[in-house]
Design a protein around this motif. Structure first.
Motif, PDB file in Angstrom:
ATOM      1  N   PRO A   1      52.547  20.206  37.666  1.00  0.00           N
ATOM      2  CA  PRO A   1      53.689  20.312  36.763  1.00  0.00           C
ATOM      3  C   PRO A   1      53.296  20.498  35.299  1.00  0.00           C
ATOM      4  N   GLU A   2      52.115  20.023  34.934  1.00  0.00           N
ATOM      5  CA  GLU A   2      51.672  20.174  33.541  1.00  0.00           C
ATOM      6  C   GLU A   2      50.911  21.469  33.318  1.00  0.00           C
ATOM      7  N   GLY A   3      50.712  22.251  34.376  1.00  0.00           N
ATOM      8  CA  GLY A   3      49.998  23.519  34.230  1.00  0.00           C
ATOM      9  C   GLY A   3      48.503  23.344  34.033  1.00  0.00           C
ATOM     10  N   LEU A   4      47.946  22.239  34.522  1.00  0.00           N
ATOM     11  CA  LEU A   4      46.510  22.004  34.364  1.00  0.00           C
ATOM     12  C   LEU A   4      45.730  22.924  35.299  1.00  0.00           C
ATOM     13  N   CYS A   5      44.679  23.526  34.774  1.00  0.00           N
ATOM     14  CA  CYS A   5      43.844  24.432  35.554  1.00  0.00           C
ATOM     15  C   CYS A   5      42.375  24.128  35.295  1.00  0.00           C
ATOM     16  N   LYS A   6      41.566  24.418  36.297  1.00  0.00           N
ATOM     17  CA  LYS A   6      40.120  24.305  36.173  1.00  0.00           C
ATOM     18  C   LYS A   6      39.522  25.615  36.655  1.00  0.00           C
ATOM     19  N   ALA A   7      38.816  26.305  35.753  1.00  0.00           N
ATOM     20  CA  ALA A   7      38.270  27.632  36.059  1.00  0.00           C
ATOM     21  C   ALA A   7      36.765  27.584  36.248  1.00  0.00           C
ATOM     22  N   ALA A   8      36.306  28.172  37.345  1.00  0.00           N
ATOM     23  CA  ALA A   8      34.883  28.429  37.555  1.00  0.00           C
ATOM     24  C   ALA A   8      34.640  29.854  37.069  1.00  0.00           C
ATOM     25  N   MET A   9      33.761  30.016  36.083  1.00  0.00           N
ATOM     26  CA  MET A   9      33.500  31.339  35.515  1.00  0.00           C
ATOM     27  C   MET A   9      32.083  31.791  35.865  1.00  0.00           C
ATOM     28  N   PHE A  10      31.974  33.052  36.290  1.00  0.00           N
ATOM     29  CA  PHE A  10      30.710  33.631  36.744  1.00  0.00           C
ATOM     30  C   PHE A  10      30.297  34.806  35.864  1.00  0.00           C
ATOM     31  N   ALA A  11      29.007  35.082  35.851  1.00  0.00           N
ATOM     32  CA  ALA A  11      28.483  36.292  35.217  1.00  0.00           C
ATOM     33  C   ALA A  11      28.486  37.396  36.269  1.00  0.00           C
ATOM     34  N   LEU A  12      29.077  38.535  35.944  1.00  0.00           N
ATOM     35  CA  LEU A  12      29.154  39.674  36.863  1.00  0.00           C
ATOM     36  C   LEU A  12      28.499  40.882  36.204  1.00  0.00           C
ATOM     37  N   LEU A  13      27.359  41.308  36.739  1.00  0.00           N
ATOM     38  CA  LEU A  13      26.689  42.502  36.233  1.00  0.00           C
ATOM     39  C   LEU A  13      27.381  43.717  36.847  1.00  0.00           C
ATOM     40  N   VAL A  14      28.092  44.468  36.024  1.00  0.00           N
ATOM     41  CA  VAL A  14      28.927  45.572  36.508  1.00  0.00           C
ATOM     42  C   VAL A  14      28.059  46.748  36.952  1.00  0.00           C
ATOM     43  N   LYS A  15      28.340  47.207  38.170  1.00  0.00           N
ATOM     44  CA  LYS A  15      27.642  48.374  38.727  1.00  0.00           C
ATOM     45  C   LYS A  15      28.586  49.561  38.899  1.00  0.00           C
ATOM     46  N   GLU A  16      29.898  49.288  38.964  1.00  0.00           N
ATOM     47  CA  GLU A  16      30.860  50.358  39.224  1.00  0.00           C
ATOM     48  C   GLU A  16      32.188  50.056  38.531  1.00  0.00           C
ATOM     49  N   GLU A  17      32.711  51.065  37.827  1.00  0.00           N
ATOM     50  CA  GLU A  17      34.054  50.994  37.243  1.00  0.00           C
ATOM     51  C   GLU A  17      34.946  51.889  38.098  1.00  0.00           C
ATOM     52  N   LEU A  18      35.950  51.279  38.710  1.00  0.00           N
ATOM     53  CA  LEU A  18      36.845  52.020  39.592  1.00  0.00           C
ATOM     54  C   LEU A  18      37.811  52.886  38.779  1.00  0.00           C
ATOM     55  N   GLU A  19      38.120  54.050  39.303  1.00  0.00           N
ATOM     56  CA  GLU A  19      39.095  54.921  38.656  1.00  0.00           C
ATOM     57  C   GLU A  19      40.511  54.379  38.855  1.00  0.00           C
ATOM     58  N   TYR A  20      40.734  53.793  40.028  1.00  0.00           N
ATOM     59  CA  TYR A  20      42.032  53.200  40.352  1.00  0.00           C
ATOM     60  C   TYR A  20      41.821  51.749  40.739  1.00  0.00           C
ATOM     61  N   TRP A  21      42.689  50.877  40.257  1.00  0.00           N
ATOM     62  CA  TRP A  21      42.625  49.465  40.644  1.00  0.00           C
ATOM     63  C   TRP A  21      44.028  48.883  40.628  1.00  0.00           C
ATOM     64  N   PRO A  22      44.247  47.754  41.314  1.00  0.00           N
ATOM     65  CA  PRO A  22      45.602  47.245  41.527  1.00  0.00           C
ATOM     66  C   PRO A  22      46.448  47.051  40.266  1.00  0.00           C
ATOM     67  N   GLU A  23      45.864  46.542  39.178  1.00  0.00           N
ATOM     68  CA  GLU A  23      46.668  46.234  37.989  1.00  0.00           C
ATOM     69  C   GLU A  23      46.482  47.248  36.865  1.00  0.00           C
ATOM     70  N   GLN A  24      46.066  48.457  37.214  1.00  0.00           N
ATOM     71  CA  GLN A  24      45.795  49.447  36.171  1.00  0.00           C
ATOM     72  C   GLN A  24      47.032  49.832  35.368  1.00  0.00           C
ATOM     73  N   SER A  25      48.217  49.663  35.933  1.00  0.00           N
ATOM     74  CA  SER A  25      49.432  50.030  35.188  1.00  0.00           C
ATOM     75  C   SER A  25      49.752  49.019  34.089  1.00  0.00           C
ATOM     76  N   THR A  26      49.220  47.788  34.202  1.00  0.00           N
ATOM     77  CA  THR A  26      49.503  46.764  33.188  1.00  0.00           C
ATOM     78  C   THR A  26      48.255  46.295  32.440  1.00  0.00           C
ATOM     79  N   ARG A  27      47.081  46.740  32.864  1.00  0.00           N
ATOM     80  CA  ARG A  27      45.825  46.282  32.247  1.00  0.00           C
ATOM     81  C   ARG A  27      45.017  47.458  31.696  1.00  0.00           C
ATOM     82  N   GLN A  28      44.553  47.274  30.479  1.00  0.00           N
ATOM     83  CA  GLN A  28      43.571  48.197  29.917  1.00  0.00           C
ATOM     84  C   GLN A  28      42.274  47.409  29.772  1.00  0.00           C
ATOM     85  N   ARG A  29      41.165  48.074  30.004  1.00  0.00           N
ATOM     86  CA  ARG A  29      39.872  47.395  29.877  1.00  0.00           C
ATOM     87  C   ARG A  29      39.132  47.935  28.657  1.00  0.00           C
ATOM     88  N   LYS A  30      38.301  47.063  28.089  1.00  0.00           N
ATOM     89  CA  LYS A  30      37.600  47.440  26.866  1.00  0.00           C
ATOM     90  C   LYS A  30      36.227  46.780  26.850  1.00  0.00           C
TER      91      LYS A  30
END
Length: 185
Positions: free
Chosen positions: A121-150
């Motif tokens: 109810p308080e919106g408490l979250c705990k995030a595990a964050m990882f390092a991701l070495l990018v090998k491929e940038e997809l041309e199409y992805w699920p949230e591409q209509s609402t997300r821009q990457r930089k």
């Protein structure tokens, strides 16, 4: 279709669908468990005097759909996946990138107004964050209509980061991890 609802090679765009809803979400002690990553790559910076080029670390950030500033891909960790699978899935869904998930850079607690529900109810979250070495940038992805990457240098990313906990994950978690990682290569 791959194991995370994401198309593998040869799949079509209709198979690329982001998971939605919270029925499968994991909770622990009133906290929603979240998985995310700091996608990164190396860019060569050629020296003008002809000396060996330096490698610049760049991180990939995405726009927030709820206000100014940039974010790293993250989202709920679901019951049918490992935390690593969740982090990889979020990188594909939100940022359209694939790569090598290397190490967890830390765990970060935060409050989210948009993630308040019966289990947290308080919106408490705990995030595990990882390092991701990018090998491929997809041309199409699920949230591409609402997300821009930089792609940004680390100082630029620290400046643009929307949430203090993500800035901490980059500055303390990722940068300290990366210093150790590059010393062992």
């Amino acid at each position: 279709m791959g194991p995370f609802g994401v198309c593998e090679k040869g799949g079509n765009m209709s198979e690329l669908v982001a998971r939605t809803g919270r029925l499968q979400q994991r909770y622990e002690d009133g906290c929603r468990l979240v998985a995310g990553c700091i996608p990164f790559r190396y860019r060569s910076c050629d020296e003008s005097d002809g000396t060996e080029s330096e490698k610049i670390v760049e991180v990939l950030m995405i726009n927030s759909t709820s206000g100014p500033g940039l974010l790293f891909p993250k989202g709920g960790w679901e019951n049918d996946e490992t935390v690593e699978e969740a982090a990889r899935r979020e990188a594909i869904e939100e940022a359209g990138v694939k790569g090598d998930l290397l190490d967890c850079v830390g765990y970060y607690n935060f409050k989210s107004k948009t993630l308040q529900d019966d289990f947290s109810p308080e919106g408490l979250c705990k995030a595990a964050m990882f390092a991701l070495l990018v090998k491929e940038e997809l041309e199409y992805w699920p949230e591409q209509s609402t997300r821009q990457r930089k792609w940004l240098t680390i100082p630029e990313a620290l400046e643009c980061c929307r949430h203090p906990w993500m800035r901490k994950a980059l500055e303390e978690g990722f940068m300290e991890w990366h210093a150790r990682f590059t010393n062992t290569e």
